[in-house]
Design a protein around this motif. Structure first.
Motif, short mmCIF file in Angstrom:
data_model
loop_
_atom_site.label_atom_id
_atom_site.label_comp_id
_atom_site.label_asym_id
_atom_site.label_seq_id
_atom_site.Cartn_x
_atom_site.Cartn_y
_atom_site.Cartn_z
N GLU A 3 6.25 -8.79 3.35
CA GLU A 3 5.52 -8.94 4.62
C GLU A 3 3.96 -9.19 4.48
OE1 GLU A 3 7.71 -6.61 4.15
OE2 GLU A 3 9.19 -6.99 5.53
N ASN A 4 3.38 -8.58 3.44
CA ASN A 4 1.99 -9.10 3.20
C ASN A 4 1.59 -10.34 2.69
OD1 ASN A 4 1.72 -5.83 2.95
ND2 ASN A 4 -0.17 -6.61 3.30
N GLU A 5 3.01 -10.97 1.94
CA GLU A 5 2.81 -12.27 1.60
C GLU A 5 3.02 -13.38 2.45
OE1 GLU A 5 4.45 -9.92 -0.16
OE2 GLU A 5 3.23 -10.07 -1.95
N LYS A 8 -0.65 -13.43 4.13
CA LYS A 8 -1.62 -14.10 3.41
C LYS A 8 -1.25 -15.58 3.52
CE LYS A 8 -2.27 -10.39 0.20
NZ LYS A 8 -2.08 -9.99 -1.38
N TYR A 26 -8.13 -13.19 10.03
CA TYR A 26 -7.68 -11.76 9.72
C TYR A 26 -7.98 -11.03 11.11
CZ TYR A 26 -6.06 -11.60 4.89
OH TYR A 26 -5.48 -11.83 3.88
N ILE A 259 -2.27 -4.19 6.89
CA ILE A 259 -2.79 -5.45 5.89
C ILE A 259 -3.34 -5.10 4.50
CG2 ILE A 259 -4.71 -7.25 5.92
CD1 ILE A 259 -3.97 -7.70 8.89
N ASN A 260 -3.83 -3.88 4.53
CA ASN A 260 -4.63 -3.25 3.13
C ASN A 260 -3.54 -2.63 2.26
OD1 ASN A 260 -7.82 -3.93 3.06
ND2 ASN A 260 -7.35 -3.28 5.24
N GLY A 261 -2.10 -2.70 2.79
CA GLY A 261 -1.19 -2.15 1.95
C GLY A 261 -1.03 -0.62 1.85
#
Length: 316
Positions: A3-5, A8, A26, A259-261
């Protein structure tokens, strides 16, 4: 692809078109994965419309642009019922609002009456025509651009309309080095034409569902409520932020944590996003106008004055 990829990938895609504006991109992504609508305000020519087009092309979803003009009618947005002589019945012809991503271009160049046509569809994601209600397909995101209200030919958006935008983003002029880079890139090609989709509607809905599951402690909830309540008890504000604003700040904080994991929200997630979520939702008092205060200034002062809770992390 994780999901984060995916996120990005979207940011990288859009950054090819809008040079040097990763922070602003962002901010818009936060609004999308928080399942909200985004208001992009700035002077003409800084790339507001191009940015939205690049986002729409990066996600494989249906996309429609509505150019808001003084003569635009509500039926031009929502659709209209027409009489069919063969069936002897009225048939509803859907307007451009029936799409996944809507670019409401220069939304404040049309009258408040026409702007109000978006109230139901933005809040409930449906259109009511007579006795029939038509549901929109998820995800449904309105990304509206507007010029500053002191520009000629603009109308002030109604408070109820502003409150339905989860986040407001200012694009701003690019730094000198990025503007030079833009000239070099755009001299011989059109980057927008080369963009390929890097995400699907299913990806976005999946991420939106994951964002809603991000843990929020009672301390952070109270911090959000304290910030919003402070806008209602401020001499610079005649109309404070609504409970919808509290929920919007919660959702954006969850999105920023994602977004920051992180799988939990920290107070900094709230602090960093309070201005963009709340500043457009408050109505300034005569005291604020006399002292040339802006909504952003007032929210920043509130953040500085309130104590920040200490939250170590997620409690299992």
């Amino acid at each position: 692809m994780g999901e984060n990829e995916i996120i990005k990938g979207i940011v990288h895609n859009v950054s090819k078109v809008i040079i040097g504006k990763e922070f602003e991109i962002y901010n818009i992504i936060k609004g999308i994965i928080a399942n909200g609508h985004i208001l992009i305000e700035d002077v003409p020519g800084v790339g507001k419309t191009t940015l939205v087009k690049a986002l729409a092309k990066s996600i494989n979803l249906s996309y429609k642009r509505i150019q808001f003009t003084p003569d635009l009618l509500p039926s031009d947005i929502l659709g209209i019922s027409l009489y069919n002589q063969k069936t002897m019945e009225f048939e509803f012809r859907k307007g451009p609002i029936f799409s996944n991503i809507i670019l409401a271009d220069e939304i404040n160049r049309t009258s408040p009456k026409t702007q109000s046509a978006l109230l139901e569809v933005m809040e409930e994601k449906q259109v009511t025509e007579g006795n029939e209600t038509y549901k929109l397909t998820e995800p449904f995101i309105v990304m509206a651009t507007q010029n500053p209200i002191d520009y000629e030919g603009t109308f002030i958006l109604p408070e109820a309309q502003l409150d339905r935008f989860m986040i407001k983003v200012n694009v701003g002029y690019p730094e000198k080095k990025f503007e030079k880079e833009m000239l070099n890139i755009y001299r011989s090609e059109e980057p927008l034409e080369k963009i390929q989709s890097v995400a699907t509607g299913e990806d976005i809905v999946n991420i939106q569902n994951m964002v809603r599951k991000i843990y929020v402690s009672e301390e952070v909830n109270e911090y959000i409520v304290n910030i919003v309540e402070a806008t209602r008890n401020n001499k610079s504000v005649s109309l404070g932020a609504s409970p919808r604003a509290s929920l919007g700040l919660l959702r954006i904080a969850q999105a920023w944590a994602f977004i920051n994991g992180r799988d939990y929200v920290i107070p900094e997630d709230v602090k960093e996003n309070a201005v963009s979520v709340l500043s457009h939702r408050i109505t300034l008092s005569s005291y604020a106008r006399v002292n040339n205060l802006k909504g952003e200034d007032i929210v920043k002062d509130i953040i500085k004055a309130l104590p920040v809770p200490r939250v170590k992390g997620r409690r299992v």
